[in-house]
Structure formats: structure tokens, C-alpha cells
Design a protein around this motif. Structure first.
Motif, PDB file in Angstrom:
ATOM      1  N   ASN A 133      -1.739  -2.420   8.429  1.00  0.00           N
ATOM      2  CA  ASN A 133      -0.383  -2.494   7.842  1.00  0.00           C
ATOM      3  C   ASN A 133       0.350  -1.015   7.524  1.00  0.00           C
ATOM      4  OD1 ASN A 133      -2.292  -3.265   5.405  1.00  0.00           O
ATOM      5  ND2 ASN A 133      -0.494  -2.099   4.421  1.00  0.00           N
ATOM      6  N   THR A 134       1.747  -0.980   7.597  1.00  0.00           N
ATOM      7  CA  THR A 134       2.208   0.271   7.282  1.00  0.00           C
ATOM      8  C   THR A 134       2.287   0.299   5.754  1.00  0.00           C
ATOM      9  OG1 THR A 134       3.581  -0.506   9.096  1.00  0.00           O
ATOM     10  CG2 THR A 134       4.567   1.483   7.608  1.00  0.00           C
ATOM     11  N   GLY A 135       2.120   1.735   5.222  1.00  0.00           N
ATOM     12  CA  GLY A 135       2.044   2.061   4.081  1.00  0.00           C
ATOM     13  C   GLY A 135       3.683   2.670   3.418  1.00  0.00           C
ATOM     14  N   ARG A 136       3.512   2.789   2.135  1.00  0.00           N
ATOM     15  CA  ARG A 136       4.917   3.430   1.776  1.00  0.00           C
ATOM     16  C   ARG A 136       5.346   4.827   2.346  1.00  0.00           C
ATOM     17  NH1 ARG A 136       4.854   0.514  -3.530  1.00  0.00           N
ATOM     18  NH2 ARG A 136       6.237  -0.911  -3.286  1.00  0.00           N
ATOM     19  N   LYS A 160       8.371  -0.866   8.172  1.00  0.00           N
ATOM     20  CA  LYS A 160       8.390  -1.375   6.850  1.00  0.00           C
ATOM     21  C   LYS A 160       7.096  -1.485   6.297  1.00  0.00           C
ATOM     22  CE  LYS A 160      10.544  -5.263   8.290  1.00  0.00           C
ATOM     23  NZ  LYS A 160      11.134  -6.527   8.271  1.00  0.00           N
ATOM     24  N   ALA A 161       7.114  -1.104   5.103  1.00  0.00           N
ATOM     25  CA  ALA A 161       5.846  -1.155   4.326  1.00  0.00           C
ATOM     26  C   ALA A 161       5.900  -2.720   3.776  1.00  0.00           C
ATOM     27  CB  ALA A 161       5.696  -0.348   3.198  1.00  0.00           C
ATOM     28  N   ILE A 162       4.898  -3.636   3.719  1.00  0.00           N
ATOM     29  CA  ILE A 162       5.080  -4.995   3.503  1.00  0.00           C
ATOM     30  C   ILE A 162       4.337  -5.385   2.105  1.00  0.00           C
ATOM     31  CG2 ILE A 162       5.987  -6.102   5.657  1.00  0.00           C
ATOM     32  CD1 ILE A 162       2.805  -6.929   5.448  1.00  0.00           C
ATOM     33  N   GLU A 182       6.547   4.570   5.807  1.00  0.00           N
ATOM     34  CA  GLU A 182       7.884   4.049   5.730  1.00  0.00           C
ATOM     35  C   GLU A 182       8.786   5.225   5.504  1.00  0.00           C
ATOM     36  OE1 GLU A 182       8.975   1.439   2.282  1.00  0.00           O
ATOM     37  OE2 GLU A 182       9.762  -0.185   3.764  1.00  0.00           O
ATOM     38  N   ARG A 183       8.541   6.053   4.575  1.00  0.00           N
ATOM     39  CA  ARG A 183       9.150   7.168   4.121  1.00  0.00           C
ATOM     40  C   ARG A 183       9.231   8.294   5.446  1.00  0.00           C
ATOM     41  NH1 ARG A 183       9.504   7.635  -1.764  1.00  0.00           N
ATOM     42  NH2 ARG A 183      10.879   9.340  -1.652  1.00  0.00           N
ATOM     43  N   ASP A 217       0.796  -1.149  -0.069  1.00  0.00           N
ATOM     44  CA  ASP A 217       0.079  -0.146   0.044  1.00  0.00           C
ATOM     45  C   ASP A 217       0.901   1.226  -0.153  1.00  0.00           C
ATOM     46  OD1 ASP A 217      -2.156  -1.701   0.094  1.00  0.00           O
ATOM     47  OD2 ASP A 217      -2.577  -1.552   2.273  1.00  0.00           O
ATOM     48  N   ASN A 218       0.481   2.330  -0.549  1.00  0.00           N
ATOM     49  CA  ASN A 218       1.457   3.721  -1.010  1.00  0.00           C
ATOM     50  C   ASN A 218       0.900   4.508   0.110  1.00  0.00           C
ATOM     51  OD1 ASN A 218       2.841   2.917  -3.202  1.00  0.00           O
ATOM     52  ND2 ASN A 218       0.725   2.930  -4.301  1.00  0.00           N
ATOM     53  N   VAL A 219       0.147   4.393   0.937  1.00  0.00           N
ATOM     54  CA  VAL A 219      -0.530   5.467   1.809  1.00  0.00           C
ATOM     55  C   VAL A 219       0.201   5.472   3.161  1.00  0.00           C
ATOM     56  CG1 VAL A 219      -3.102   5.459   0.870  1.00  0.00           C
ATOM     57  CG2 VAL A 219      -2.320   3.718   2.603  1.00  0.00           C
ATOM     58  N   ILE A 220      -0.343   6.160   4.139  1.00  0.00           N
ATOM     59  CA  ILE A 220       0.377   6.005   5.317  1.00  0.00           C
ATOM     60  C   ILE A 220      -0.026   4.508   6.028  1.00  0.00           C
ATOM     61  CG2 ILE A 220       0.464   7.143   7.891  1.00  0.00           C
ATOM     62  CD1 ILE A 220       0.133   9.742   6.298  1.00  0.00           C
ATOM     63  N   LEU A 221      -1.110   4.502   6.307  1.00  0.00           N
ATOM     64  CA  LEU A 221      -1.422   2.985   6.901  1.00  0.00           C
ATOM     65  C   LEU A 221      -2.806   2.599   6.530  1.00  0.00           C
ATOM     66  CD1 LEU A 221      -3.190   3.405   9.710  1.00  0.00           C
ATOM     67  CD2 LEU A 221      -1.223   3.674  10.657  1.00  0.00           C
ATOM     68  N   THR A 222      -2.900   1.465   6.492  1.00  0.00           N
ATOM     69  CA  THR A 222      -4.264   0.718   6.162  1.00  0.00           C
ATOM     70  C   THR A 222      -4.757   0.271   7.356  1.00  0.00           C
ATOM     71  OG1 THR A 222      -3.315   0.328   3.871  1.00  0.00           O
ATOM     72  CG2 THR A 222      -5.484  -0.793   4.414  1.00  0.00           C
ATOM     73  N   ILE A 223      -6.192   0.118   7.562  1.00  0.00           N
ATOM     74  CA  ILE A 223      -6.888  -0.690   8.580  1.00  0.00           C
ATOM     75  C   ILE A 223      -7.728  -1.551   7.770  1.00  0.00           C
ATOM     76  CG2 ILE A 223      -8.533  -0.698  10.641  1.00  0.00           C
ATOM     77  CD1 ILE A 223      -7.290   2.146  11.241  1.00  0.00           C
ATOM     78  N   LEU A 224      -7.523  -2.792   7.872  1.00  0.00           N
ATOM     79  CA  LEU A 224      -8.240  -3.877   7.161  1.00  0.00           C
ATOM     80  C   LEU A 224      -9.195  -4.657   7.716  1.00  0.00           C
ATOM     81  CD1 LEU A 224      -8.305  -4.859   3.924  1.00  0.00           C
ATOM     82  CD2 LEU A 224      -7.182  -6.659   5.160  1.00  0.00           C
ATOM     83  N   TYR A 225     -10.324  -4.774   7.150  1.00  0.00           N
ATOM     84  CA  TYR A 225     -11.399  -5.702   7.879  1.00  0.00           C
ATOM     85  C   TYR A 225     -11.493  -6.715   6.914  1.00  0.00           C
ATOM     86  CZ  TYR A 225     -15.387  -7.663   9.826  1.00  0.00           C
ATOM     87  OH  TYR A 225     -16.175  -8.981  10.359  1.00  0.00           O
ATOM     88  N   GLN A 226     -11.486  -8.007   7.190  1.00  0.00           N
ATOM     89  CA  GLN A 226     -11.828  -8.998   6.290  1.00  0.00           C
ATOM     90  C   GLN A 226     -13.066  -9.925   6.795  1.00  0.00           C
ATOM     91  OE1 GLN A 226      -8.393 -12.273   4.880  1.00  0.00           O
ATOM     92  NE2 GLN A 226      -7.883 -11.798   6.893  1.00  0.00           N
TER      93      GLN A 226
END
Ligand SMILES: O=C(O)CCC(=O)C(=O)O
Ligand SMILES: [Fe+2]
Length: 476
Positions: free
Chosen positions: A255-258, A269-271, A261-262, A217-226
């Protein structure tokens, strides 16, 4: 492999007036999880279970509408009447899943960036009440608000973990208080329908069939619901391996976004992650926390040290995201991509999957590949079938255009090829074969061999057909 190593972080204290010590303890755990893995699971958040149930019900109601109905809410690429370039619905034939990208529902109608239609400052086109009832917009807005609050508390923890004031990120993420147009965060509803032949075949580096391609993901962070059905996998380093992220009801995976990471000079780390191909419908709901159009993404002073000298050029959030998302087929908007007919993204074996029916005199063939391992990549063309038109370089990949060499050949569609064709079955005389592939899936290396083209490249990104007007004018 099951995901029992995923760090689990209890964020109960976030919503119970935590003491400084409690806050710092959560902050430390989040930093550690993002430094080590780039993702974690949160439990005891304050997003109500009822709200999660409601958004999943409303999402299914939307995705179970007819394709024609859904396309009314699509971005302009699929719906010429739309005022949105990016936000809105996108269909599954493009990249294996369908979805709807939703902007900040509180975006100001009158802000000049919105008025000027600067990318992503786009207002949501809500389904009418007649179509989905009143509750649809209400639920989406409530869910946006709840995940926004959660994301902001995670950012407060990250600021603390880097020795900064807990509100350090507030105005970088949302500049409305300073008269800006606000955050470019987005809520996305992802729907994975049962696979059919209109959808591209996606494959991972290990040969695993996918319904969502490997990406970061390129953003700052993602909060994902599955929702109920798993399939999410994250890639771990050393040794590189894919791990399943199981469904744990009413929890979120972060998850951390790019950009984060920057912001942390590579410390967080963005994974890479992906979704495996399933034989049942699946819904996932990521909330992508982004910054504002002009937010500088510059390493935090406390992330730089002698051991960790500056790694990245400063960038501006809006233009960076705009460029970065071009890696996703559903986001490509430049002219040459407008009417692309996508064939398979990866080639299973000996075959190309023709999604629609390109004609050899009206389309050019495009082969895209990564440039990570340039040395391995070479291509050769036979004048028999194809001639190379040109090679284009994108930021992190390259593509080559080919057209059929028989310019006098009558218009002929590839319909003759049926849906899945072992290319050896294609009639030699008709010369409709465009490329005869043998495809070996070696770890980190794919090889296509053919009488016409030889490709060896690190990762094959895609094979597609473009309308050739523009290119053919140059090469009559
Ligand atoms: O569907 C999922 O679980 C993951 C989706 C995802 O990674 C994305 O939309 O960026
Ligand atoms: Fe993602």
C-alpha cells in the motif's frame, strides 16, 4: 465483503532481466493500482517461501516468550534500560497489538546520527543467542534484505511510470553512498494476541471491533505479509466501504504511504486500513519503506500539471515522520504521555474500561477527539465531579484535561469500579465516577452524554488517565 477487486500484479519480470517494455507494463499497472485504490497484491516475487516460513516461525518464538523477556527488548518507554527511544518491542496493552520495530540491520555503528541517537537511527537490540538461538538475527536480516530489494524494484517501476530514470529514488531512500546514515525504513513484526482486559477496546467508525486501529501508513510504501489469518481491511472511496483483504499464501499486499502520496502530488493515494478483532492469534509483517532523515519529500516534477497544481508543502522525511507517528499510541513519547494509563480507545456502551487503577487525586482524565468536524464538538463540565483544567491542540486532534473537583477527597482508586463498569453502578456518594457516558455510534459521529460532560465529536480518539503532578501543581 471479499477482496476480489484487489489488483494483482505479477512481478516475475522484475527478477528475470526484463525488457524495457516489460518494465513499463508493470510500472503502468502499479501506477494505475495506486491511483485507483492505493494498494495491490504482488505475486511471483522473489522472496523465497522458505524465508517467509522462517520469519513467521521466528516471530512466533519471540512473541511466545514471557512478557518480562520481551520487555528486555522494548524501547525506553517500557524499559528504562534501553538505549532506544523508538525501535524495539512494544506491549499490547497500549494499542491492542504487540510488536517489534526493527531498524536497518546494516546501519553504521559509527555514523554521527547513530552516535547522537537521532530518532530512528537506533541499533537493534537483538535477542541473545541463548534466548532464541543464532538463527533469529540471521532470518530477520535475510528477510529485511529480500523485502528491501522488492520495495526498491517497486520504486523503480514507480519512477518509470512517472517518466523518470528508474534509479530516481535510490539516493533519496538510501543515502549511504553519499555518506549518510541510510534509510529509516523499518521492518515490523505485529502480533495480535487473544484479547484480554488489559487491552484497549478499539472500534471503527462503523462500530466494528478492531485489533488495529484505522490508520494510514506515513512512510513511502508498505509491503505487508499476513500470515494465515486474515482480518486486514482497506477503505474504499465512493461509496466509502471496508473491504477484506484475504490471505493468499506467500503473496504480499502493498500500500501507498502518505510520503508517496506527497511525492506524487496526491496522484497515488494513501489509504485507510485496519484489522478486525479476531478470536485467534494473528501475525503480520509489514516492511515500511521510508527515506532518510533529511530527504526532501517534494512532488515529482512530472506529477504537477495545470490540472494537478502543487498540493503539499515540501517537508523533510525524518521530522515529518517523527511528528506523524504521534498519532499512534505506541509511538507517543512526549512527557505528558509517558505514564499514561490508557482506558478504552472507544467506549462500547455505558462503560469505561479501567485498565489499571488510577486514583482520583493522582490522575487527571484526558479526553481526545479529532477536530475534523469542529462544529460538532462542544463540552460542558459540571463542578460536581470534574473541573476542566485545560485544552491542548495537537496537529490533527485536540485533548481536554479534567481533574476531580474534590481535591480534599482521600486517595481512592478506581479499583472499586472493577474491570468493566456500567457507570450507573458507581456509588454516587463516593463520587468516584468520572464521567457517565451514553455512547451512541452514529455514522461519522459519536455522542457521549453525561451529567458532567457532553461531547460530540467526529471521532473519539481515546480516554486515558495521566499522572497529574504537572497539571495539579498549576491547579492546586
Ligand atoms: O496487521 C496488519 O495486517 C496491518 C498492520 C498495519 O497496518 C501496520 O502495522 O501498519
Ligand atoms: Fe498500516
Amino acid at each position: 465483503m471479499s477482496m476480489n477487486i484487489i489488483p494483482v500484479i505479477d512481478v516475475k519480470s522484475f527478477h528475470q532481466s526484463p525488457t524495457t517494455e516489460q518494465k513499463l507494463s508493470v510500472a503502468k499497472s502499479i501506477r494505475h493500482a495506486c491511483e485507483t485504490y492505493g494498494f495491490f497484491r504482488i505475486i511471483n516475487h522473489d522472496v523465497p517461501h522458505d524465508l517467509i516460513n522462517n520469519i513467521t516461525t521466528e516471530s512466533f518464538r519471540f512473541f511466545h516468550l514471557s512478557s518480562d523477556e520481551k520487555l528486555k527488548f522494548a524501547a525506553r518507554r517500557w524499559n528504562p534500560q534501553s538505549s532506544n527511544e523508538y525501535r524495539g518491542y512494544f506491549p499490547a496493552y497500549v494499542n491492542g497489538k504487540e510488536g517489534s520495530d526493527i531498524s536497518n540491520p546494516h546501519m553504521s555503528l559509527t555514523h554521527q546520527l547513530v552516535q547522537q541517537n537521532i530518532p530512528f537511527h537506533e541499533l537493534n537490540q537483538w535477542p541473545t543467542e541463548q534466548l532464541l538461538g543464532k538463527q533469529w538475527k540471521i532470518t530477520i536480516t535475510q528477510y529485511w534484505d529480500a523485502t528491501w530489494r522488492l520495495a526498491m524494484s517497486i520504486m523503480q517501476a514507480i519512477a518509470l511510470a512517472f517518466g523518470l530514470d528508474e534509479n530516481y529514488f535510490d539516493q533519496l531512500i538510501d543515502d549511504t553512498m553519499k555518506g549518510g546514515a541510510g534509510t529509516l525504513s523499518a521492518l515490523r513484526l505485529n502480533f495480535y494476541p487473544l484479547r484480554d482486559d488489559s487491552m484497549p477496546v478499539l472500534m471503527g467508525d462503523d462500530g466494528q471491533s478492531l485489533s488495529c486501529e484505522t490508520h494510514c501508513d506515513n512512510v513511502i510504501l508498505t509491503i505487508l505479509y499476513q500470515h494465515q489469518v486474515g482480518g486486514l481491511q482497506v477503505q474504499l472511496d465512493e461509496p466509502k466501504r471496508w473491504l477484506n483483504v484475504d490471505v493468499v499464501p506467500y503473496t504480499f499486499v502493498v500500500n501507498t504511504g502518505r510520503c508517496l502520496e506527497r511525492l506524487t502530488n496526491g496522484l497515488l493515494k494513501a489509504i485507510n486500513h485496519r484489522v478486525t478483532l479476531l478470536d485467534e492469534e494473528r501475525l503480520s509483517i509489514p516492511f515500511f519503506l521510508g527515506a532518510c532523515h533529511t530527504t526532501p519529500i517534494v512532488a515529482l516534477p512530472t506529477s504537477i500539471s495545470i490540472e494537478n497544481p502543487p498540493k503539499y508543502e515540501p517537508i523533510e522525511y525524518g521530522p515529518y515522520i517523527m511528528k506523524a507517528i504521534q498519532q499512534f499510541k505506541e509511538y507517543r513519547r512526549n512527557d505528558s504521555d509517558k505514564d499514561v494509563i490508557y482506558a478504552s480507545s472507544s467506549i462500547p456502551s455505558h462503560c469505561l474500561v479501567h485498565l489499571r487503577q488510577p486514583s482520583i487525586s493522582q490522575h487527571v482524565l484526558r479526553i481526545e477527539h479529532s477536530i475534523d468536524n469542529e462544529k460538532l464538538c462542544k463540552h460542558k463540565c459540571s463542578t460536581d465531579h470534574l473541573c476542566s483544567i485545560s485544552t491542548y491542540n495537537r496537529r490533527d486532534h485536540r485533548y481536554h484535561l479534567f481533574r476531580h473537583s474534590l481535591s480534599s477527597h482521600p486517595v481512592r482508586t478506581f479499583a472499586d469500579c472493577r474491570e468493566k463498569v456500567s457507570l450507573s453502578h458507581i456509588e454516587q456518594k463516593a463520587r468516584v465516577s468520572i464521567v457517565h457516558c451514553n455512547y451512541d455510534s452514529l455514522p461519522w459521529q459519536r455522542v457521549i452524554r453525561s451529567p458532567s460532560i457532553i461531547f460530540q465529536s467526529y471521532t473519539l480518539i481515546g480516554i486515558s488517565y495521566l499522572p497529574c503532578q504537572a497539571h495539579c501543581k498549576k491547579y492546586p
